[in-house]
Scaffold this active site. Structure first.
Site, short mmCIF file in Angstrom:
data_model
loop_
_atom_site.label_atom_id
_atom_site.label_comp_id
_atom_site.label_asym_id
_atom_site.label_seq_id
_atom_site.Cartn_x
_atom_site.Cartn_y
_atom_site.Cartn_z
N HIS A 267 34.42 63.34 51.86
CA HIS A 267 35.35 62.31 52.31
C HIS A 267 36.59 62.73 52.38
CE1 HIS A 267 37.12 58.40 52.16
NE2 HIS A 267 35.81 57.54 52.62
N ASP A 321 27.74 56.27 52.61
CA ASP A 321 26.56 56.28 53.40
C ASP A 321 25.34 56.74 52.80
OD1 ASP A 321 27.74 54.94 55.43
OD2 ASP A 321 28.82 56.70 56.29
N1 ACO Z 1 28.40 68.90 54.15
C1 ACO Z 1 28.86 70.01 54.24
N2 ACO Z 1 30.31 70.55 54.13
C2 ACO Z 1 31.19 69.63 54.36
C3 ACO Z 1 31.03 68.31 54.41
C4 ACO Z 1 29.53 68.04 54.42
N3 ACO Z 1 29.13 66.67 54.31
N4 ACO Z 1 32.00 67.83 54.46
C5 ACO Z 1 33.04 68.39 54.66
N5 ACO Z 1 32.36 69.86 54.59
C6 ACO Z 1 33.29 70.95 54.65
C7 ACO Z 1 33.71 71.37 56.15
O1 ACO Z 1 32.58 71.90 56.77
C8 ACO Z 1 35.03 72.24 55.92
O2 ACO Z 1 34.57 73.44 55.79
P1 ACO Z 1 35.45 74.64 56.09
O3 ACO Z 1 36.66 74.32 55.32
O4 ACO Z 1 34.74 75.87 55.54
O5 ACO Z 1 35.40 74.66 57.62
C9 ACO Z 1 35.56 71.56 54.69
O6 ACO Z 1 34.51 70.81 54.02
C10 ACO Z 1 36.49 70.52 55.23
O7 ACO Z 1 36.08 69.59 56.16
P2 ACO Z 1 36.80 68.67 57.14
O8 ACO Z 1 36.03 68.01 58.12
O9 ACO Z 1 38.09 69.10 57.54
O10 ACO Z 1 37.34 67.69 55.88
P3 ACO Z 1 37.40 66.00 56.10
O11 ACO Z 1 38.08 65.58 54.97
O12 ACO Z 1 37.94 65.75 57.47
O13 ACO Z 1 35.95 65.42 55.89
C11 ACO Z 1 34.20 64.11 56.61
C12 ACO Z 1 35.46 64.35 56.00
C13 ACO Z 1 34.24 63.85 58.18
C14 ACO Z 1 33.65 62.58 56.33
C15 ACO Z 1 33.23 65.14 56.22
O14 ACO Z 1 33.10 65.07 54.82
C16 ACO Z 1 31.92 64.96 56.92
O15 ACO Z 1 31.82 65.37 58.22
N6 ACO Z 1 30.78 64.45 56.21
C17 ACO Z 1 29.76 64.27 56.72
C18 ACO Z 1 29.58 62.98 57.66
C19 ACO Z 1 29.63 61.48 56.76
O16 ACO Z 1 29.13 61.46 55.53
N7 ACO Z 1 30.37 60.66 57.16
C20 ACO Z 1 30.68 59.52 56.37
C21 ACO Z 1 32.10 59.42 55.61
S1 ACO Z 1 32.29 57.98 54.92
C22 ACO Z 1 32.98 56.74 56.19
O17 ACO Z 1 33.35 56.95 57.03
C23 ACO Z 1 32.23 55.53 56.01
#
Ligand code: ACO
Length: 388
Positions: A267, A321
């Protein structure tokens, strides 16, 4: 010549991370401690004692309604629950395999054609549009679900609660009161969450002074993406793909090896387990105690344990989620409707932000850091060479 001070362009932050887009007094998140409050009330307290309609009122109008006011609000929503036959006819033309979120977005945008724009500063206009959207969104979701199966839509039942009526309209069976109560709590949990992607989208559209139906339609389009509300559907598909507790380890390792994300994890704001995931996990357990165990719950528990071991040091934990799909599945909701349930609930938060934006509106118009060429000479088509 008049001298105009130009704002200094700040540092570019991908995804606008940490950049305030508005001032709001609707909800509050502490991402380090896992706290979520609506108008100052902790989400745990609201879920334990409140109802979804009460929560809608709280979010939109800023305070908890009296019993009398809540009943009036309920009746006004009941009055607006039915949808026009022209909307039903429109749904009839949608492809059966179309995604329910696309169907909902189209229906909500379509509503605007029936209810013309009026004075945004008129409290009655805001009230009518709000009760209409809260009333009609579940009816439209349920109508699409029935009609894509070749059935007539089920008319809303005025004697059922808001949550109970939605479950009833899904399959024309009166829901178990406990199931309806659990579903009501799910709606409270999803009703609002500060300025996330879909709410930001709603604010941008609201700032152009377009009507509330278009405001919500744009927010619904944003919510559907897999990185936002669409993740709940992907979590369930992931649990089905894993298939067994034994398969959790190889699945997780392979996925992380390929640098793929674990859906329902991570998140932008929470760096601990999402408080909504904690409540939803408890609701899932209550449902399984009452209506029988679900093997996907065991898979989810093991996946959460192993994924937390690997990802917690980077502040990545289960989000809202992760457990919601297990609850919806147990309540008999088809998987591709999961995100529409998120939307049904979030109508409340979007409307609250629409109202707040209108009260002190300024058109959103951010800037950019330009990275392209300048002063390029136009090349006549006869002189161009293919780049491929
Ligand atoms: N699984 C594995 N790695 C992850 C995950 C995950 N679920 N989420 C983030 N990371 C990692 C990324 O790969 C990234 O790694 P890196 O630095 O080596 O490239 C790092 O963490 C940062 O990721 P970002 O996408 O920049 O972080 P952000 O704060 O934008 O992420 C997000 C938020 C988009 C929700 C992300 O955690 C994600 O894609 N989760 C999976 C989808 C999900 O569950 N979405 C629902 C969110 S809640 C809602 O919207 C209702």
């Amino acid at each position: 010549m008049v001298q105009i001070d130009m704002p200094v362009v700040g540092e570019y932050k991908p995804g606008l991370e940490g950049i305030p887009a508005t001032q709001s007094n609707i909800s509050f998140i502490d991402g380090q401690q896992g706290i979520l409050e609506y108008r100052g009330i902790n989400i745990h307290e609201l879920c334990a004692q409140g109802s979804f309609l009460e929560t809608c009122y709280l979010l939109i109008f800023g305070y908890l309604p009296t019993a009398h006011r809540l009943e009036e609000f309920n009746q006004d929503i009941i009055f607006r629950r039915r949808i026009k036959y022209r909307i039903r006819d429109m749904i009839k033309c949608f492809p059966d395999r179309g995604h329910p979120m696309d169907a909902l977005q189209t229906c909500v945008a379509g509503l605007g054609m029936f209810y013309p724009l009026s004075n945004y500063h008129d409290a009655d206009y805001i009230y009518d549009a709000s009760t209409r959207l809260i009333g009609k969104v579940p009816t439209m979701v349920a109508a699409f679900n029935m009609m894509r199966q070749g059935n007539d839509p089920v008319m809303p039942r005025d004697d059922l609660t808001y949550a109970g009526n939605f479950l009833y309209m899904l399959n024309e069976r009166a829901p178990d009161p406990f199931a309806a109560k659990v579903f009501d709590t799910c709606l409270i949990l999803h009703a609002e969450h500060t300025v996330n992607a879909s709410t930001f989208c709603a604010l941008v559209t609201a700032s152009t002074l377009n009507d509330p139906y278009v405001v919500l339609a744009s927010a619904i389009g944003t919510l559907g993406g897999p990185l936002h509300g669409g993740a709940n559907e992907r979590v369930m598909q992931m649990l089905e793909e894993i298939g067994s507790v034994e398969n959790v380890k190889p699945y997780l390792e392979e996925r992380l090896e390929r640098k793929e994300r674990i859906m329902g994890f991570g998140h932008r704001v929470y760096k601990v387990k999402d408080p909504r995931a904690v409540i939803l996990q408890g609701l899932a357990e209550q449902l399984f105690d009452r209506f029988g165990h679900d093997r996907y719950y065991d898979i989810a528990l093991e996946l959460e344990r192993q994924a937390t071991d690997k990802l917690a040091e980077r502040g990545i934990y289960a989000n809202v989620d992760f457990y919601s799909g297990l609850v919806y599945k147990k309540l008999g909701v088809p998987i591709d409707l999961f995100t529409t349930i998120f939307a049904i609930a979030r109508v409340a938060g979007w409307l609250a932000h629409w109202k707040e934006q209108l009260a002190d509106n300024r058109l959103f118009r951010p800037t950019q850091v330009y990275t392209g060429l300048r002063h390029v000479k136009y090349l006549p088509i006869s002189e161009r060479e293919s780049l491929s």
